[in-house]
Write an enzyme that holds these catalytic residues in place. Structure first.
Site, PDB file in Angstrom:
ATOM      1  CB  SER A 135      -0.855   0.007   1.271  1.00 43.85           C
ATOM      2  OG  SER A 135      -1.473   1.260   1.450  1.00 43.85           O
ATOM      3  CE1 TYR A 145      -3.977  -2.246   5.314  1.00 45.37           C
ATOM      4  CE2 TYR A 145      -2.988  -0.121   4.742  1.00 45.37           C
ATOM      5  CZ  TYR A 145      -3.617  -1.297   4.367  1.00 45.37           C
ATOM      6  OH  TYR A 145      -3.871  -1.532   3.033  1.00 45.37           O
TER       7      TYR A 145
END
Ligand SMILES: NC(=O)c1ccc[n+]([C@@H]2O[C@H](COP(=O)([O-])OP(=O)(O)OC[C@H]3O[C@@H](n4cnc5c(N)ncnc54)[C@H](OP(=O)(O)O)[C@@H]3O)[C@@H](O)[C@H]2O)c1
Length: 249
Positions: A135, A145
């Site tokens: 990401s 994350y």
């Protein structure tokens, strides 16, 4: 026919990979947890593209699920897309530790183990490719994350170098915000994310496949996000963390 195994292939970016690879005449192995949805997705792909599609129901947050996919990979695939992933509703330190550990299991442990399971057959054939979906959050301070995705980027770059085979490619894919089920599943309020920051899953996959063909080890689809990441790298981490806390949580 070459074969591709895609984790998280029933929605969002994984489903876009499945459509693109089916259109490129790959036989597919689709991995996700929901068996009914897997069967439906497989049938749609068979009908539309006339390719062979296997399904493998597995929870990559469990040892048993990872082992099942490892076993299929040892039989050999030409392309592995480690895509399955999710966000957590709360952010650190409020998110329950069990949720954070599940995230590390799916985003890091599964990616490591599935990469290791796929490589021997690729080395034997002297060709193959692995796309690890990270990401753009990997380049910013975005809690567990972002940290898990930073691991994916660092691991993929190192693995690409250490495998050291010109015809075995390993690439981290680092999209920005993509319209998928991701934010809704995580219970995130994505209404504050400006429109121009949203990408389409099919465009992300197109950019990824182009970068893979070019032999890149990190792919950041779209000019917008190339600029965001380049500028972000110049911003002190403390400022990054403040901005990041306000966007898409
Ligand atoms: N959307 C974004 O803005 C964005 C941005 C950057 C990176 N990413 C990354 O892109 C990847 C795909 O996300 P997406 O946006 O396409 O999400 P999505 O639309 O929510 O799709 C997630 C897919 O993964 C599967 N999955 C989830 N947990 C799983 C598990 N434990 N075991 C096996 N399969 C599992 C889901 O199917 P089941 O529920 O049936 O298992 C589904 O097929 C993730 O790694 C995510 O971190 C997303």
């Amino acid at each position: 026919m070459p074969t591709a195994l895609i984790t998280g292939a029933t929605a969002g970016i994984g489903a876009a990979f499945a459509r693109r690879l089916a259109a490129d005449a790959f036989s597919l192995v689709l991995v996700a947890r929901d068996e009914l949805r897997l069967a439906r997705t497989a049938e749609q792909l068979r009908l539309r593209y006339g390719v062979e599609v296997e399904v493998l129901a597995a929870d990559l947050a469990s040892d048993e699920g990872i082992a099942r996919v490892e076993s299929r990979l040892r039989d050999g695939v030409d392309l592995l897309v480690n895509n399955a992933g999710f966000g957590n509703a709360g952010s650190f330190p409020e998110a329950p530790v069990g949720d954070e550990l599940r995230m590390l299991k799916v985003h890091c442990e599964a990616v490591l183990r599935l990469t290791l399971a796929a490589l021997p057959a690729m080395r034997k054939r002297g060709r193959g490719a692995i796309v690890n979906v990270a990401s753009a959050a990997a380049f910013f301070t975005r809690g567990t994350y972002g940290a898990s995705k930073a691991w994916v980027v660092s691991f993929s770059e190192a693995a690409a170098h250490m495998v050291g085979h010109p015809r075995i490619r390993i690439m981290a894919l680092c999209p920005g915000f993509v319209r998928t089920e991701f934010h809704q599943r995580a219970g995130m309020d994505s209404s504050g994310i400006p429109g121009p920051l949203w990408l389409k899953a099919d465009d992300v996959v197109r950019g990824a496949m182009r970068d893979l063909a070019l032999g890149k080890s990190v792919s950041i689809p779209s000019l917008r996000y190339k600029v965001v990441v380049a500028v972000g790298r110049l911003v002190p981490r403390r400022v990054q963390a403040m901005v990041s806390a306000r966007i898409g949580r």
